[in-house]
Design an enzyme around this catalytic site. Structure first.
Site, PDB file in Angstrom:
ATOM      1  N   ARG A 105      -3.707   6.364  11.402  1.00 62.22           N
ATOM      2  CA  ARG A 105      -2.464   6.958  10.909  1.00 62.22           C
ATOM      3  C   ARG A 105      -2.839   8.119   9.996  1.00 62.22           C
ATOM      4  O   ARG A 105      -3.534   7.929   8.994  1.00 62.22           O
ATOM      5  CB  ARG A 105      -1.646   5.902  10.155  1.00 62.22           C
ATOM      6  CG  ARG A 105      -0.441   6.453   9.477  1.00 62.22           C
ATOM      7  CD  ARG A 105       0.473   5.393   8.876  1.00 62.22           C
ATOM      8  NE  ARG A 105       1.514   6.081   8.162  1.00 62.22           N
ATOM      9  CZ  ARG A 105       1.687   6.055   6.839  1.00 62.22           C
ATOM     10  NH1 ARG A 105       0.937   5.295   6.073  1.00 62.22           N
ATOM     11  NH2 ARG A 105       2.627   6.778   6.277  1.00 62.22           N
ATOM     12  N   HIS A 148       4.140  13.410   4.239  1.00 59.25           N
ATOM     13  CA  HIS A 148       3.524  12.490   3.269  1.00 59.25           C
ATOM     14  C   HIS A 148       3.385  13.264   1.956  1.00 59.25           C
ATOM     15  O   HIS A 148       2.294  13.491   1.449  1.00 59.25           O
ATOM     16  CB  HIS A 148       2.190  11.983   3.805  1.00 59.25           C
ATOM     17  CG  HIS A 148       1.672  10.733   3.130  1.00 59.25           C
ATOM     18  ND1 HIS A 148       1.325   9.596   3.816  1.00 59.25           N
ATOM     19  CD2 HIS A 148       1.433  10.449   1.824  1.00 59.25           C
ATOM     20  CE1 HIS A 148       0.893   8.669   2.975  1.00 59.25           C
ATOM     21  NE2 HIS A 148       0.946   9.166   1.753  1.00 59.25           N
ATOM     22  N   GLU A 193       7.288   6.783   2.760  1.00 54.25           N
ATOM     23  CA  GLU A 193       7.754   6.280   1.472  1.00 54.25           C
ATOM     24  C   GLU A 193       8.761   7.203   0.789  1.00 54.25           C
ATOM     25  O   GLU A 193       8.475   7.778  -0.282  1.00 54.25           O
ATOM     26  CB  GLU A 193       6.555   6.025   0.541  1.00 54.25           C
ATOM     27  CG  GLU A 193       5.553   5.040   1.114  1.00 54.25           C
ATOM     28  CD  GLU A 193       4.386   4.741   0.174  1.00 54.25           C
ATOM     29  OE1 GLU A 193       4.277   5.411  -0.874  1.00 54.25           O
ATOM     30  OE2 GLU A 193       3.586   3.854   0.475  1.00 54.25           O
ATOM     31  N   ASN A 319       4.878  -0.436   4.017  1.00 53.30           N
ATOM     32  CA  ASN A 319       3.717  -0.354   3.121  1.00 53.30           C
ATOM     33  C   ASN A 319       3.924  -1.350   1.990  1.00 53.30           C
ATOM     34  O   ASN A 319       4.970  -1.314   1.328  1.00 53.30           O
ATOM     35  CB  ASN A 319       3.577   1.042   2.515  1.00 53.30           C
ATOM     36  CG  ASN A 319       3.310   2.123   3.556  1.00 53.30           C
ATOM     37  OD1 ASN A 319       3.092   1.823   4.729  1.00 53.30           O
ATOM     38  ND2 ASN A 319       3.327   3.373   3.121  1.00 53.30           N
ATOM     39  N   TYR A 321       2.054  -3.372  -1.456  1.00 53.48           N
ATOM     40  CA  TYR A 321       0.918  -3.437  -2.381  1.00 53.48           C
ATOM     41  C   TYR A 321       0.979  -4.582  -3.394  1.00 53.48           C
ATOM     42  O   TYR A 321      -0.021  -5.203  -3.678  1.00 53.48           O
ATOM     43  CB  TYR A 321       0.752  -2.100  -3.118  1.00 53.48           C
ATOM     44  CG  TYR A 321       0.217  -1.029  -2.184  1.00 53.48           C
ATOM     45  CD1 TYR A 321      -1.144  -0.911  -1.947  1.00 53.48           C
ATOM     46  CD2 TYR A 321       1.074  -0.189  -1.488  1.00 53.48           C
ATOM     47  CE1 TYR A 321      -1.645   0.032  -1.058  1.00 53.48           C
ATOM     48  CE2 TYR A 321       0.588   0.759  -0.596  1.00 53.48           C
ATOM     49  CZ  TYR A 321      -0.777   0.862  -0.386  1.00 53.48           C
ATOM     50  OH  TYR A 321      -1.264   1.791   0.504  1.00 53.48           O
ATOM     51  N   GLU A 377       0.574   0.504   5.721  1.00 58.03           N
ATOM     52  CA  GLU A 377      -0.392   0.592   4.615  1.00 58.03           C
ATOM     53  C   GLU A 377      -0.459  -0.749   3.913  1.00 58.03           C
ATOM     54  O   GLU A 377       0.573  -1.364   3.617  1.00 58.03           O
ATOM     55  CB  GLU A 377       0.041   1.615   3.541  1.00 58.03           C
ATOM     56  CG  GLU A 377      -0.114   3.050   3.913  1.00 58.03           C
ATOM     57  CD  GLU A 377       0.315   3.986   2.791  1.00 58.03           C
ATOM     58  OE1 GLU A 377       0.248   3.601   1.596  1.00 58.03           O
ATOM     59  OE2 GLU A 377       0.724   5.109   3.121  1.00 58.03           O
TER      60      GLU A 377
END
Ligand code: IFM
Length: 471
Positions: A105, A148, A193, A319, A321, A377
């Protein structure tokens, strides 16, 4: 919840810390990750790795401007050189292929491929053509993100994402790139995002362009989502064989106590982080709770916008985290209450794989399991050093194993998840944290640009080899 993903670490950690030769990564035999059609890859983004910011007609981006302002980025770092990937892309593709990674990606730098009048910049476009053609020659599945975060500065000078016109300029850019690159891209993601672009960029000013106003954040979000919605049909027309989607970061919010106020705070946290983006995309409306949290911040929405934004998608990129533990702020919102004694990464983010599983299962219920999901991600930063030519990133190995276990649990609970991309292929420019925070499965020595494969990457490679051998 049963099958606590963290429990995997409890059984794993003593072996890891004693340096046991036992493989600390390979998933158990019943894991869905053994399915050969579960795509395992790695991700990067243009401004974070390319460098060469003044070459071949690339125009300045908002991150060039922002990172040049003293105090905005740790140690005054900028993306001017980064991983010098613009010049080293051939070796980087070899490295990716040698690790056996099946997907890559990447993102395109908008200021590299179009001038201020909207005309193509041939040299910039050719860079991505060469890169994508080589990836296809290597048999690597390509996921390309159009945005991005490196907005051309000339568009920011006209209001950036606060200006509705930027959404139409984005559709022009999507048109150009999908005409030029059709056939080399397996999946297009319009935006990466949008929460970060809107909130960190326009709501609290931690990211470029550095504005801080809640009303700006909601309007910027609306224009970002509109840009996405305008681009999707363009991509469908120009490159019908590819998948079209968007990438959203999501966060788990957990209540600090059983009190109704704290439960409500955790709900509002997830509204602000998740539903703000996913509801308009997948339900065609903004969550009204958002405007309870931020009264008077409703964006200007024109007739037809919500239909444009909620056009069907082929995939949703997620994504993930960390989680945030929250309590009521005593008014309409929430405040962070960091938990003591929990495992954290170099970013200070709590390691909480169950949050990924729980959010994925929750989305299945809320959005009826559509569209299919890729984890676009997931990863962690650690203060990795090369010792005797090796990087033993023990915590990352465990982190990845536990998060992949959480993905497996979500799949077993019926969530339609098709693949997973490590963030990141290599250490890179971590936005406001510069080069100090290392997210890569490959170490980068920024003084020499030497790449060193970390142990995590070796173990992922070993697993992929085993999986291939079994297929
Ligand atoms: O490095 C970033 C990436 O650009 C977007 N998602 C989160 C990563 C880690 O902060």
């Amino acid at each position: 919840m049963a099958n606590d993903a963290s429990a995997v670490f409890d059984t794993l950690s003593p072996a890891v810390s004693k340096g046991s030769p036992a493989d600390p990564f390979t998933p158990p035999a019943d894991s869905s990750l053994w399915r050969k059609n579960f795509l395992l890859g790695a991700a990067t983004a243009s401004y974070q790795i390319e460098g060469a910011v003044n070459e071949d007609g690339r125009l300045p981006s908002i991150w060039d401007t922002f990172s040049a302002i003293p105090g905005k980025v740790l140690a005054g770092d900028t993306g001017a050189v980064a991983c010098d990937h613009y010049h080293r892309w051939e070796a980087d593709v070899e490295m990716l292929a040698s690790l056996g990674l099946e997907g890559y990606r990447l993102s395109i730098a908008w200021p590299r491929v179009m001038d201020a009048a909207g005309a193509p910049n041939r040299k910039g476009i050719d860079f991505y053509k060469r890169l994508l053609n080589r990836l296809k020659e290597k048999g690597i599945t390509t996921f390309v993100t159009l945005y991005h975060w490196d907005l051309p500065q000339h568009l920011e000078d006209r209001g950036g994402w606060l200006n509705r016109d930027t959404a139409y300029r984005f559709a022009d850019y999507a048109d150009l790139m999908s005409c030029e690159l059709a056939g080399t891209v397996d999946a297009w993601a319009t935006l990466n995002e949008p929460w970060c672009s809107a909130y960190l960029g326009y709501g609290n000013g931690h990211h470029a362009p550095g504005l801080a106003n809640d009303r700006f954040a909601t309007q910027a979000m609306h224009h970002l989502l509109l840009a996405h919605g305008l681009a999707v049909p363009v991509l469908r027309t120009n490159d019908p064989a590819s998948q079209k989607g968007i990438v959203a970061n999501i966060g788990r919010g957990t209540p600090n106590s059983d009190s109704a106020a704290d439960q409500r705070a955790a709900h509002l946290f997830e509204v602000q982080h998740n539903a703000w983006i996913l509801d308009p995309l997948l339900k065609g409306s903004y969550p009204q709770d958002l405007f309870e949290l931020w009264p008077g911040t409703e964006p200007l929405v024109l007739d037809g916008d919500m239909e444009t934004i909620s056009a069907p998608l082929d995939f949703l990129g997620i994504n993930y985290y960390f989680r945030t533990n929250v309590a009521s702020d005593g008014a309409h919102g929430f405040r962070d209450v960091p938990l003591e004694g929990v495992e954290r990464t170099q970013m200070g983010w709590e390691v909480y794989p169950d949050g990924l599983r729980d959010l994925l299962i929750g989305f299945k219920e809320t959005y009826h399991n559509l569209p299919p999901i890729y984890i676009t991600e997931n990863g962690m930063a650690s203060d990795d050093e090369v010792t005797d030519g090796r990087v033993d990133d023990t915590q990352r190995i465990s982190f990845l194993k536990r998060h992949l276990a959480a993905v497996d649990q979500a799949i077993k609970a019926g969530v339609d998840i098709r693949g997973y991309f490590l963030w990141s292929l290599m250490d890179n420019f971590e936005w406001a944290f510069g080069y100090e925070r290392r997210f890569g499965v490959v170490h980068v020595d920024y003084s020499t640009q030497k790449r060193t494969i970390k142990r995590s990457a070796e173990l992922v490679e070993k697993f992929l080899q085993e999986r291939k051998a079994k297929a």
